[in-house]
Design an enzyme around this catalytic site. Structure first.
Site, mmCIF file in Angstrom:
data_model
loop_
_atom_site.group_PDB
_atom_site.id
_atom_site.type_symbol
_atom_site.label_atom_id
_atom_site.label_comp_id
_atom_site.label_asym_id
_atom_site.label_seq_id
_atom_site.Cartn_x
_atom_site.Cartn_y
_atom_site.Cartn_z
ATOM 1 N N ASP A 41 -59.046 125.021 -27.657
ATOM 2 C CA ASP A 41 -59.249 126.280 -26.947
ATOM 3 C C ASP A 41 -60.685 126.391 -26.423
ATOM 4 O O ASP A 41 -61.636 126.069 -27.134
ATOM 5 C CB ASP A 41 -58.980 127.406 -27.960
ATOM 6 N N ASP A 58 -53.115 124.261 -31.955
ATOM 7 C CA ASP A 58 -54.161 124.855 -31.135
ATOM 8 C C ASP A 58 -55.407 124.982 -32.007
ATOM 9 O O ASP A 58 -55.342 125.554 -33.097
ATOM 10 C CB ASP A 58 -53.695 126.250 -30.676
ATOM 11 N N GLU A 61 -59.364 122.758 -23.225
ATOM 12 C CA GLU A 61 -59.236 123.766 -22.181
ATOM 13 C C GLU A 61 -60.605 123.902 -21.515
ATOM 14 O O GLU A 61 -61.549 124.346 -22.151
ATOM 15 C CB GLU A 61 -58.805 125.087 -22.830
ATOM 16 N N HIS A 106 -49.324 129.645 -21.615
ATOM 17 C CA HIS A 106 -49.131 131.001 -22.120
ATOM 18 C C HIS A 106 -50.081 132.026 -21.503
ATOM 19 O O HIS A 106 -50.008 133.201 -21.833
ATOM 20 C CB HIS A 106 -49.316 130.986 -23.641
ATOM 21 N N ASP A 107 -51.012 131.574 -20.653
ATOM 22 C CA ASP A 107 -51.968 132.492 -20.024
ATOM 23 C C ASP A 107 -51.659 132.731 -18.558
ATOM 24 O O ASP A 107 -52.478 133.316 -17.842
ATOM 25 C CB ASP A 107 -53.392 131.911 -20.110
HETATM 26 C C1 GLC Z 1 -57.834 130.625 -24.371
HETATM 27 C C2 GLC Z 1 -56.406 130.952 -24.719
HETATM 28 C C3 GLC Z 1 -56.168 132.397 -24.503
HETATM 29 C C4 GLC Z 1 -57.093 133.175 -25.401
HETATM 30 C C5 GLC Z 1 -58.545 132.738 -25.242
HETATM 31 C C6 GLC Z 1 -59.382 133.197 -26.394
HETATM 32 O O1 GLC Z 1 -58.113 130.839 -23.037
HETATM 33 O O2 GLC Z 1 -55.552 130.135 -23.984
HETATM 34 O O3 GLC Z 1 -54.830 132.767 -24.721
HETATM 35 O O4 GLC Z 1 -57.003 134.540 -25.133
HETATM 36 O O5 GLC Z 1 -58.694 131.351 -25.189
HETATM 37 O O6 GLC Z 1 -59.107 132.444 -27.533
#
Ligand code: GLC
Ligand code: CA
Length: 575
Positions: free
Chosen positions: A208, A101, A266, A341-342
């Site tokens: 991310d 990540d 993402e 995971h979110d």
């Molecule tokens: C992304 C991650 C999440 C995190 C956020 C800040 O959305 O998937 O888990 O809290 O970024 O890094």
């Protein structure tokens, strides 16, 4: 160098591991890297090609490791850099890859770069983060530079007493945003967060919050949509900013292009397919593919995620169709996923986690996912049909900063109004990020075989682990796990159709069934899914001649039946 016509990552199935919740090898209650290494053969036997490991870097863990204090070190309870090297070779020796990540929109406030930056206004790294002076309202009160709300509630600005300025944090206060406008900052990110790991052999990154690095320099106020409070959602202003594509292009030329690395970005808050294509077109190299979030955003609240509104099946079908088809006629690539995971668990969100239907509906979703075009991502526990925590869990059992902060903000705002809090709890029970972070259920021993620690795991284990776990499913040929294994094979066997085929939508308005097709050249498959707990007719699209049942989740069906049982799914090959 020869450029392969079809890069390896297109046909890959990626399995996401959340290190804190996968397997605890040393009995301290927290998952770790040796725990992952010990399950490598399990993962290989599932039929996955790539592991995506959520952050395992050193971190004070305010946001479960997405707040990184040292890119070049591993969080000691998880293990060491040497453990990651072991994991890399364990993957490579089995023909699998490992991606990490890449979290470079922000660091932890304990990162040495930020420690320097906040030490004085004239520190050489002051400009590595986003600092602004205070504003003052009519009453002369100190106010943040703008009204942006952070993702974790409250202002996106934190006041620094020492240097008397605010710094920007789109996420937690402990996650200051890096200033990508500064070329030295970008260079340091490339070296420390990327090259360090690529040189050790990692095969790429899940990137991310990839569209938030460029925020412009003016940082204007967001329009008011949440009346009565100062902070407003501002993603429209800080996502996809003016230099975003330029930064990613540079990241490619300077770093990624020098390795055979895959990237999946993402990409929240980007509804326009034409815009998404700008990130992934192979001509103007930026990212290989992205996660567009419409599917997991289904039903979320307008003013805040945890004001859940619900959705109807046609909305799900529309987003699946949209993000399947948008690459057609382009050189871009897509992803297929419905968990990470979110997110809440897919069985609980999109199907049924009632004891009588949860296995069948987990298989139905597996059938759907394995038929979709793009690189397929599955999340730990999805392969055994793990479900959300039950409604009986109080807020104290939830650990995630996003849920807790929002709950507390509503409590404060409404003076603990039970109705308002009940609404928030109902939303968290569906959407909470903690559902995915519940320890992996390995067997029916105490704490689901996740830990041997006497007083249990870092987070409450699921009440149902005795009936949903890996050990019992491995030995049961009819289990969700064995169904996933079979479907992942079917997907590979018919890869042209399922991974690369064109998507055809059939019953878009039907609120109960989802019938879609996949087509490549003369080959065609039709997928029929019943998204309800009662029997349904389905409309047979008038295509092809002979229909042959390829896969299904109900025993004893020969495929000629006109009706679908509750949560039944079938895939036909049409000749
Ligand atoms: C992304 C991650 C999440 C995190 C956020 C800040 O959305 O998937 O888990 O809290 O970024 O890094
Ligand atoms: Ca451990």
């Amino acid at each position: 160098m020869t450029i392969p016509t079809r890069p390896w990552w297109k046909d890959s199935t990626v399995y996401q591991i959340y290190p804190s919740s996968f397997l605890d090898s040393n009995g301290d209650g927290l998952g770790d890297i040796p725990g992952i290494v010990s399950k490598i053969d399990y993962l290989a036997s599932l039929g996955i090609d790539v592991i995506w490991l959520s952050p395992m870097y050193d971190s004070p863990q305010h946001d479960m490791g997405y707040d990184i204090s040292d890119y070049e070190a591993v969080y000691p309870p998880y293990g060491t850099v040497a453990d990651i090297e072991t994991l890399i070779s364990a993957c490579h020796s089995r023909g699998m890859k490992l991606i990490l990540d890449l979290v470079v929109n922000h660091t932890s406030d304990e990162h040495k770069w930020f420690q320097e930056s906040r030490s004085s206004k004239d520190n050489a790294k002051r400009d590595w983060y986003i600092w602004r002076p205070a504003k003052y309202n009519e009453k002369g009160e100190r106010m943040p530079p703008n009204n942006w709300r952070s993702f974790f509630s409250g202002s996106a600005w934190a006041w620094d007493e020492h240097t008397q300025e605010y710094y920007l944090h789109l996420f937690a206060t402990q996650q200051p945003d890096l200033n990508w406008e500064n070329p030295a900052t970008r260079q340091a990110i490339y070296d420390s967060a990327m090259k360090f790991w690529l040189d050790k052999g990692v095969d790429g990154f899940r990137v991310d919050t990839v569209n938030m690095y460029s925020k412009g320099t003016e940082l204007p106020d967001a329009p008011i949509i949440d009346e009565g409070i100062f902070e407003q959602p501002a993603s429209g202003l800080f996502c996809n900013g003016p230099r975003m594509h330029e930064f990613l292009r540079e990241m490619n030329t300077q770093v990624l292009g020098k390795y055979d690395a895959m990237t999946v970005g993402e990409l929240p808050h980007t509804p326009d397919p034409a815009h998404v294509l700008r990130y992934i077109g192979s001509g103007d190299k930026q990212l290989d593919m992205v996660f567009q979030f419409d599917i997991v955003d289904l039903g979320i609240g307008h003013t805040h995620k945890y004001e859940y509104q619900g959705y109807k099946l046609p909305e799900l079908k529309a987003v699946v169709a949209k993000w399947q088809s948008f690459i057609e006629g382009s050189d871009g690539w897509t992803t297929a996923f419905c968990e990470n995971h979110d997110q809440g668990r897919s069985v609980s969100r999109f199907a049924s986690d009632a004891p009588e239907w949860r296995e069948r509906s987990a298989k139905m979703l597996a059938l759907m996912m394995c038929a979709l075009t793009g690189t397929l991502f599955i999340y730990q526990g999805q392969e055994i049909g793990m479900i959300n925590a039950p409604a009986s869990w109080p807020i104290e059992d939830y650990k995630d900063i996003e849920s807790i902060n929002y709950y507390n903000s509503v409590a404060a705002r409404t003076n603990n109004d039970p109705e308002a809090l009940d609404r928030v709890m109902k939303s968290i029970q569906i959407l909470g990020r903690d559902h995915a972070r519940i320890p992996m259920q390995w067997d029916d021993s105490p704490y689901a075989g996740f830990t041997t620690k006497k007083d249990g795991a870092w987070m409450r284990v699921h009440d149902e682990y005795r009936s949903i776990n890996v050990a019992s499913q491995i030995s049961n040929p009819k289990s969700v796990l064995n169904f996933w294994k079979k479907m992942l094979k079917v997907r590979k066997e018919y890869r042209e159709l399922f991974i690369h085929g064109a998507f055809e939508a059939y019953d878009m308005d039907d609120e109960k069934t989802f019938v879609f097709g996949k087509r490549i050249g003369e080959s065609r498959a039709i997928v029929v899914l019943n998204f309800t707990g009662v029997e349904q007719e389905f409309k047979r699209p008038g295509v092809g001649g002979k229909w042959e049942l390829l896969a299904g989740n109900v025993e004893g069906v020969d495929g000629t039946e006109g009706k679908l049982s509750p949560w039944e799914g079938r895939i036909y090959l049409v000749k």
